[in-house]
Design a protein around this motif. Structure first.
Motif, PDB file in Angstrom:
ATOM      1  N   GLY A   4      39.580  41.704  38.147  1.00 26.33           N
ATOM      2  CA  GLY A   4      39.638  42.217  39.504  1.00 26.33           C
ATOM      3  C   GLY A   4      39.270  43.684  39.575  1.00 26.33           C
ATOM      4  O   GLY A   4      38.132  44.049  39.869  1.00 26.33           O
ATOM      5  N   GLU A   5      40.245  44.547  39.241  1.00 26.34           N
ATOM      6  CA  GLU A   5      40.011  45.995  39.326  1.00 26.34           C
ATOM      7  C   GLU A   5      38.878  46.426  38.387  1.00 26.34           C
ATOM      8  O   GLU A   5      38.227  47.434  38.613  1.00 26.34           O
ATOM      9  N   GLN A  59      45.036  38.483  41.199  1.00 26.34           N
ATOM     10  CA  GLN A  59      43.971  38.746  42.173  1.00 26.34           C
ATOM     11  C   GLN A  59      43.060  37.533  42.395  1.00 26.34           C
ATOM     12  O   GLN A  59      42.532  37.329  43.479  1.00 26.34           O
ATOM     13  N   LYS A 110      50.271  38.739  44.803  1.00 30.07           N
ATOM     14  CA  LYS A 110      49.434  38.965  45.988  1.00 30.07           C
ATOM     15  C   LYS A 110      49.492  37.841  47.023  1.00 30.07           C
ATOM     16  O   LYS A 110      50.465  37.740  47.758  1.00 30.07           O
ATOM     17  N   GLY A 165      43.548  41.691  48.439  1.00 35.23           N
ATOM     18  CA  GLY A 165      43.588  40.293  47.984  1.00 35.23           C
ATOM     19  C   GLY A 165      44.917  39.592  48.212  1.00 35.23           C
ATOM     20  O   GLY A 165      45.151  38.506  47.667  1.00 35.23           O
ATOM     21  N   LEU A 215      37.323  40.982  49.472  1.00 34.06           N
ATOM     22  CA  LEU A 215      38.603  40.252  49.413  1.00 34.06           C
ATOM     23  C   LEU A 215      39.046  39.897  50.833  1.00 34.06           C
ATOM     24  O   LEU A 215      40.230  39.951  51.157  1.00 34.06           O
TER      25      LEU A 215
END
Ligand SMILES: Cc1ncc(COP(=O)(O)O)c(C=O)c1O
Length: 443
Positions: free
Chosen positions: A226-227, A258, A284, A60, A417
């Motif tokens: 995100g994760e 993210q 990011k 990302g 992503l």
């Protein structure tokens, strides 16, 4: 290419992996076996000349793609001029220019300021420090399934045990966790509709049972996790957090490391819920893969600590700042948000069709181009597809030339992503590869 040259290149690839196995800590995960030679926009090539469509985008960090000419030119010019002084030692204009861009990107009439760091985790740490200093309170509340980074404070904030936390305790004190609405997996007996109310009530219960609201410095939340598995919270949840923070004078930290920079179709994901953060954490895609992160927020909070309390040797490095300014220019001139919308439409429609077609797809979900497929053994029981089978799917994609990564607390979510600048032909080809692999897997 001659077969001898190919063999030589293969050998050098193997050498790179052998060297990795021998000298690189195995705690540093390897999501693929690709040894990259070069990359361009949404394509990467390995040492053997094999091409891959990149749906991982440097986790990302590459919303404007690999090797954008404006990024390369900014880096080259900056490298020839100045690479480092430390912003504490001597100012350079690009640092403040990036901060101005970030402040102006917050749609608020309240004055904003920013500070720059190296990684998402470092920015999260600093947001927590700022909130604590400003409120003179210590408690911080994060949410289930959250991911904020790998430093010790961030580990403590994370709402995921396996791999990330196990064996690394004791953790930082003063951190509490409230439930996050995960509409696909609500607590038993609850419908997704009631999740917003349930989660907000649980947060209020935490204030009665664990720590009072008037000792709480901050809530920290990802507007789309995100994760955690690209979990979009139920409508009203983020607004509810905003109202509770206002009522108790708590700092609302929104972590867009993210989800930011157009990933969800708006510049910031929080804009979908029409709320504003007190502090925003960014990383990011801010600098197209160069290490740069930031905290942006209300000036009174950003200015609270004394000089020297915030910062570091490398934070806001000149090369990263020059890149970030190029990223802002690309967003302004190349209508990246429009591109994100079109990617979102294509991926959503293909993923929704996959959900109908394949027995292992429990849910197709996401916001904008932040899209995911949650894989299950059985659509009824929602038992997660075991991680080794998810790995097998990802490895098959790799063999066929698609780089894809997973997420989710059960490691069973495929997420997209890809650069928002991806060529439509590459996007379609990548989605076709994934469909083929899912088809073979489900045979
Ligand atoms: C929401 C969120 N916050 C923080 C981080 C940590 O960022 P970094 O890996 O740059 O420390 C990540 C990384 O994936 C993230 O997704």
């Amino acid at each position: 290419m001659g077969s001898r040259l190919k063999a030589q290149i293969r050998a050098s690839e193997n050498t790179a992996l052998k060297q990795r196995a021998k000298f690189v800590s195995s705690g540093v995960a390897a999501y693929s076996s690709i040894v990259v030679d070069h990359a361009q926009n949404a394509l990467i090539w390995d040492n053997d000349g094999k091409k891959y469509i990149d749906f991982a985008g440097g986790i990302g960090a590459l919303n404007v793609g690999h090797g954008h000419p404006k990024i390369i030119s900014a880096l080259q010019k900056q490298a020839a001029k100045l690479t480092h002084t430390s912003y504490h030692v001597a100012s350079y204009p690009d640092y403040a220019a990036v901060c101005e861009k970030l402040c102006r990107a917050i749609p608020s009439s309240v004055p904003q300021k920013a500070a720059l760091f190296n990684s998402g985790a470092e920015a999260v740490e600093n947001a927590v420090k700022l909130a604590r200093f400003f409120t003179r309170r210590s408690a911080v509340i994060s949410f289930g399934y959250a991911f904020h980074g790998r430093t010790l404070l961030c580990l403590t904030l994370n709402g995921r045990e396996k791999v990330l936390k196990s064996g690394f305790g004791p953790f930082a004190p003063g951190i509490y966790r409230a439930p996050f609405p995960y509409p696909y997996r609500p607590p038993s007996g609850l419908s997704p509709k009631n999740l917003t109310e349930y989660c907000l009530e649980e947060l209020k219960r935490l204030w009665k049972t664990e720590i009072s609201a008037d000792q709480t410095a901050a809530l920290i939340v990802e507007p789309v996790q995100g994760e955690g598995g690209f979990i979009v919270p139920t409508p009203g949840f983020l607004k509810g957090l905003r109202e509770l923070c206002d009522a108790h004078e708590i700092v609302l930290i929104i972590d867009e490391v993210q989800s930011g920079f157009g990933r969800t179709g708006k510049f910031w994901a929080f804009e979908h819920e029409e709320i504003l953060p007190d502090l925003l954490v960014v990383g990011k895609s801010l600098a197209a893969g160069m290490p740069l992160s930031a905290v942006v927020g209300r000036s009174e909070i950003m200015d609270a600590p004394p000089a020297g309390a915030i910062g570091g040797t490398y934070g806001g490095n000149p090369l990263s700042c020059a890149t970030a300014l190029a990223v802002f220019e690309i967003f302004e001139k190349e209508n990246i948000l429009k591109k994100a919308e079109s990617i979102a439409e294509t991926v959503q429609s293909r993923f929704n069709s996959f959900e109908k077609k394949f027995s292992i797809i429990g849910e197709s979900r996401g916001l904008g181009a932040m899209r995911a497929l949650e894989l299950v053994l059985d659509k009824k029981t929602k038992a997660p597809l075991p991680a080794n089978q998810v790995k097998q799917i990802i490895a098959e994609c790799e063999k066929k030339g698609l780089l894809l990564i997973k997420a989710g607390i059960f490691d069973n979510v495929l997420r997209t992503l890809m650069p928002l600048t991806i060529h439509p032909k590459d996007l379609t080809e990548g989605l076709n590869i994934l469909e083929e692999v899912l088809e073979d897997f489900c045979l």
